[in-house]
Design an enzyme around this catalytic site. Structure first.
Site, mmCIF file in Angstrom:
data_model
loop_
_atom_site.group_PDB
_atom_site.id
_atom_site.type_symbol
_atom_site.label_atom_id
_atom_site.label_comp_id
_atom_site.label_asym_id
_atom_site.label_seq_id
_atom_site.Cartn_x
_atom_site.Cartn_y
_atom_site.Cartn_z
ATOM 1 N N HIS A 52 144.994 8.771 68.701
ATOM 2 C CA HIS A 52 143.884 8.480 67.793
ATOM 3 C C HIS A 52 143.869 7.013 67.356
ATOM 4 O O HIS A 52 144.475 6.665 66.337
ATOM 5 C CB HIS A 52 143.985 9.363 66.545
ATOM 6 C CG HIS A 52 143.688 10.798 66.777
ATOM 7 N ND1 HIS A 52 142.444 11.347 66.547
ATOM 8 C CD2 HIS A 52 144.475 11.809 67.232
ATOM 9 C CE1 HIS A 52 142.480 12.646 66.841
ATOM 10 N NE2 HIS A 52 143.702 12.949 67.253
ATOM 11 N N GLU B 39 141.501 5.449 65.911
ATOM 12 C CA GLU B 39 140.797 5.333 64.627
ATOM 13 C C GLU B 39 141.730 5.569 63.441
ATOM 14 O O GLU B 39 141.390 5.228 62.306
ATOM 15 C CB GLU B 39 139.609 6.299 64.582
ATOM 16 C CG GLU B 39 139.932 7.752 64.319
ATOM 17 C CD GLU B 39 140.468 8.509 65.520
ATOM 18 O OE1 GLU B 39 140.719 9.723 65.386
ATOM 19 O OE2 GLU B 39 140.636 7.893 66.601
ATOM 20 N N CYS C 203 141.010 12.644 71.736
ATOM 21 C CA CYS C 203 141.625 13.959 71.540
ATOM 22 C C CYS C 203 140.654 15.052 72.014
ATOM 23 O O CYS C 203 140.402 15.170 73.200
ATOM 24 C CB CYS C 203 142.040 14.129 70.081
ATOM 25 S SG CYS C 203 143.309 15.389 69.836
#
EC number: 6.3.5.3
Length: 227
Positions: free
Chosen positions: A194, A196, A86
């Protein structure tokens, strides 16, 4: 394997990134404040998402001048895996480590939801645990994730197989639905979604875990082979 999680003023995904590495993979991870100047002790570098310096001037435009950034470029030049997610992707573009630029989403709205990604290249150190063409679900959270490049740059990305991920559908106006690209060497990945935030099925998807597993797997294979 030991990872550096770069922390800038305005980072807000650093804890998620740390959790993915430390708790889900069981690998070493340390937060590295932006005023540091060396990353020599780390095997991989992670630049998380957020709003570094409030996204003033342009996303990543101020962060590129942080003290730690020459060390990030050095790590990339040395062949270490460098992942920018991002805002981290935007910073890598500002550093010149990845091509293209980010514009406002086509509808001028912030998008925050799980989306479908298609793995376009599973021969990178970030994507080798996926299948080519595999459909995965990873959340996005961005207002300026509309990837743009000129036709010549796009042709180069396609010819060199540098497009790692595309969106399953057009969510933000990105050229060729690009969600993530690697550098020519293949050791630097930038992506707007994302991974994660997709490391535990309790959160809706664990598809992002394979990305981090790929990094560790390839690093171990390389270092065991050369040890």
């Amino acid at each position: 394997m030991k990872f550096a999680v770069i922390v800038l003023p305005g980072s807000n995904c650093d804890i998620d990134m740390f959790h993915a590495i430390k708790d889900e993979l069981g690998e070493e991870a340390e937060y590295v404040w932006h005023t540091e100047t060396s990353l020599d002790e780390y095997d991989g570098v992670l630049i998380p998402g957020g709003f570094s310096y409030g996204d003033y001037l342009r996303c990543g435009a101020i962060a590129r001048f942080a003290n730690i950034m020459p060390a990030v470029k050095k790590a990339a030049e040395e062949g270490k895996p460098v992942l920018g997610v991002c805002n981290g992707f935007q910073i890598l573009q500002e550093l010149g480590l990845l091509p293209g630029a980010m514009r406002r989403n086509k509808d001028l709205k912030f998008i925050c939801r799980p989306v479908e990604l298609i793995v376009q290249n599973n021969e990178t150190l970030f994507t080798s645990s996926y299948g080519k063409g595999e459909s995965i679900t990873i959340p996005v959270a961005h207002g300026e994730g509309n990837f743009y490049c000129d036709e010549e740059t796009l042709a180069g990305l396609q010819e060199n197989n540098q497009i790692a991920f595309t969106y399953g559908t057009d969510i933000n106006g990105s050229v060729a639905d690009i969600a993530g690209v690697v550098n020519e060497k293949g050791n630097v990945l930038g992506m707007m979604p994302h991974p994660e935030r997709a490391v535990d099925s309790l959160l809706g998807s664990a598809d992002g875990l394979k990305l981090f597993q790929s990094i560790v797997k390839n690093w171990r294979e390389t270092h065991v082979a050369t040890a």
